[in-house]
Scaffold this active site. Structure first.
Site, short mmCIF file in Angstrom:
data_model
loop_
_atom_site.label_atom_id
_atom_site.label_comp_id
_atom_site.label_asym_id
_atom_site.label_seq_id
_atom_site.Cartn_x
_atom_site.Cartn_y
_atom_site.Cartn_z
CG HIS A 98 -0.46 -0.24 2.33
ND1 HIS A 98 -1.23 -0.30 3.68
CD2 HIS A 98 0.83 -0.61 2.87
CE1 HIS A 98 -0.34 -0.62 4.68
NE2 HIS A 98 0.71 -0.72 4.08
CG ASN A 99 -0.28 4.52 0.86
OD1 ASN A 99 -1.14 4.03 1.62
ND2 ASN A 99 -0.67 6.00 0.32
#
Lengths: 357, 357, 357
Positions: C243-244
């Site tokens: 994520h991210n």
């Protein structure tokens, strides 16, 4: 539920019963877990410690193993080879995966596809143009078989398997759930600005007979020609074989190992898990590669054990690892030795100066 | 689109508003990205540097954190614990995945299957013989559930998940896309020519309550008995758990880690990414294993940090790594010391000979 | 089957024919495998050894390469750049994957979805609420496209791909079989008893133009905001982006590499296979990271080569590795030197004592 008497089991494996030969067995279990209707096995003397509290209904025992006593509630079945006998028994109690018989009405089979006798195709599977599937194959549900794919006899393709256009699969292969055979190789040509253009991947994948490919594993198609997996190879979950890899017959690859493009692996090699292999190298037959090893160059000598990143002969790696662990100690020991030598020298030099004076 | 006033958010987390409590918030964002209708949070003093240019409509701030000034366009919501408060706010703004309500007509549910209240089953999913699915479960599309599988209440199975025959899944589990539960363990017995025969894998997989299994992860069924994952375990993408692994409750495993067969992991262990764990070993509760570590032997002491291949206590590994980096320097330093000692000795010996003469 | 005359091929790549320009070519092949109706190429002088036994019908030859002789049965096509010319030829002979034209009646397309011109959607695929798919996209069978997903023009989504709610995909992207885009990030908050609660993952994934994502690879949605993959990135099989993560344009990642949460990678980076990258760090543009490297900290200097776990500059790592291999030898050499110095000193001291006496 399957149910077998101990004497039936003994007959199946050519064994001899000691104790109640009519006892009913429902399933196999590990010796420490087995209950009154379960069968377990004893081959390795180190498991004799479990005999005392063994509650198994039956025990397959290797004839070379001497039991210190006979447990009263357990039928002993003496056999020539406990491991292979128990494998037969597991087979007897194994329940085959329940996949659809015949062609499920909710599947899509192209009219040009040729299916052998007794092929089962589950719901939501797709069989494309000019596919050939041999007799006795079980194609589970949600499987994709691309155009021109040939599959031999008695294969099992578990749910979600993808075999892409043109790939060839031998007899008695098992492809586990979500395995992908024949995705494009990872080939790109950088231009002068390092912007990458895709190199078309025109080849295929060829799997020999008795090959197994684990869940979510990937075997990429060749750029040209074929990525090949020899007869009897067993490939674990999440393994990656890149384009144009050639894997020799009866090689075994544990989970999460990756082999880079165009590398040729000899027969009967064994790879631990998470091994990484460089591209364009050769690995000699019978090589044994420990887990997490980084195979950075060609292995010429057959039948040797290797370990480490970069790869080293196994025993050399063990020795270097042992010293790596004690590097801080080694450094301080060596510095202390040198320091004490320096001091001894200084003392001696001073005394010598004094004596001269 | 979701829309909440700052005062509604404050009430939700038991916080206190400083500034415009009627401001409307549409979504959460990172402090450096947040705009006029977004909410972010501040818990760690090192993020105070972002306060100057903060454009967020609202900021959740930990009550222990002193703000150097109050940004004029931002409503501050002071809370007891910024992390857990923000997690609640994320929940409020989260949109649930949109999966089918009820049983989609394009799915295949065996008449012997038993579905609880409010079970949703998406298109092209297969629910096999004698499956039980608890109330409130969301089975997305293209999911395969094998015969005899039991699934507890309020689970989510994302698209492409495969749960194979006989496996058991607790309550509130989430299985992410293309995860495979219950593929055959990687068990083969070599004959005398090192040709491998498959050992039947007769066991199952049992997942406890509140278990999450990442996308494309694989958990293999046991040879006998069960591969078990304890309550509350969180397993990331592309992780592999081999046959007969036992994972203690509330353990967490980051992406691409693999655990080999029959290894038992205690409760509340934490594994970094790409860790490899040998088979048939034990890992003590609370062990913390750094990324890429190779766990080659049993860990007996609980709650310790480990790193390296082969595994070492974390601090020892750091020290050895530091020396590994300067090995060339260390070698040349030691050789220089020895060389200068040799020269000093030679000079002294020559002078001594001269003096004797 | 495709069939081209040598003169047609020469025209296609701006080359000059030596030999029979009417010869028919059916497919490309490696120089050592090519037969009478196959075309291969010669760019690297080290492959000249194959010329002697070359049976190829045609050979693309780099104009800078001098051939020692002209094989009689082979048409030589001289070109300015053999690699790029051959890539064009591969393209000509490549057969596009055969996926369904138009929307297959056995697919499920939500009425709110908007499909561009000439979009193909294969059987058992699901296109959810408010999806937009650009002109010319080929959506294979058994694909899942979640609600609100936007896909640009001329993309190919191979069988079993999952693109989950809200994700955005650029033009000309290729997602290979069973890739998962937008699964939840691995975010959990431990309570005081180290029991983990899920942190909602409210963000999305954004792929730029010309991105390719390998089979069984996973790219997780952001906790907030977006996980982003820049234009032209090529991602191999079984790679994990957490994520991210932000991946700079034209970066290339080989198989089984994993990048942890919130790490930012610059443009035109190259990652070998099985690399592990820590979370919350930055990697400078043009970094080249060797296979199995463990990137434990931020890389500030652009365009450098790195290797090892923990990461080191490539040449430093090579030097330390060389010493690691000979650690046992180094230890015994140093100890022998010290021992011989000790003995020399002892002898000298003894003689000195004698002389004094």
């Amino acid at each position: 539920m399957m149910e077998l008497q101990c004497k039936e089991i003994a007959a199946m494996v050519g064994g001899v019963c000691l104790g109640d030969e009519n006892r009913l067995i429902h399933s196999p279990a590990k010796i420490e877990d087995a209950g009154a209707h379960q069968i377990s096995f004893l081959a390795n003397p180190k498991y004799l410690v479990h005999l005392d509290q063994c509650l198994a209904g039956a025990l397959i025992v290797d004839h070379r193993l001497e039991l210190p006593f006979l447990p009263s509630q357990t039928t002993i079945i003496k056999v020539a080879d406990a491991y292979s006998s128990f494998s037969l028994i597991l087979q007897a109690f194994q329940s085959e995966p329940v996949y659809h018989d015949g062609v499920h009405p909710q599947s899509t089979v192209d009219p040009t596809a040729v299916l052998g006798e007794n092929v089962g195709i589950g719901p939501y599977s797709v069989v494309s143009l000019k596919v050939k599937i041999g007799a006795g194959c079980r194609i589970a549900s949600q499987v994709y078989i691309g155009s021109g794919v040939h599959i031999g006899e008695n294969c099992i393709l578990h749910p979600g398997v993808r075999v892409l256009d043109g790939c060839q699969i031998g007899d008695r292969c098992i492809l586990y759930a979500n395995a992908v055979i024949g995705s494009d190789g990872f080939g790109y040509a950088p231009d002068k600005d390092q912007v990458y253009a895709k190199i078309p991947q025109t080849g295929i994948v060829i799997l020999g007979n008795d090959v197994e490919v684990g869940a979510n594993a990937t075997i990429d198609r060749a750029t040209m020609g074929a990525t090949t997996v020899g007869d009897g190879c067993k490939i674990d979950n999440l393994v990656h074989l890149a384009h144009n890899v050639e894997l020799g017959a009866h090689s075994v690859i544990a989970a999460q190992t990756g082999i880079s493009g165009s590398t040729k692996v000899g027969e009967k090699c064994v790879f631990g898990g998470q091994v990484g292999v460089a591209g364009h190298i050769q690995i000699a037959p019978g090589s044994q590669i420990g887990g997490q090893t980084g195979v950075t160059h060609t292995i010429k000598d057959a039948n040797r054990k290797w370990n480490g990143t970069p790869i080293m002969p196994y025993m050399d790696n063990q020795r270097s690892n042992a010293l790596f662990r004690k590097l801080p100690q080694l450094e301080s020991d060596l510095l202390a030795e040198i320091q004490s030598l320096k001091e001894a020298y200084t003392t001696l030099a001073r005394e010598f100066e004094k004596a001269k004076a």
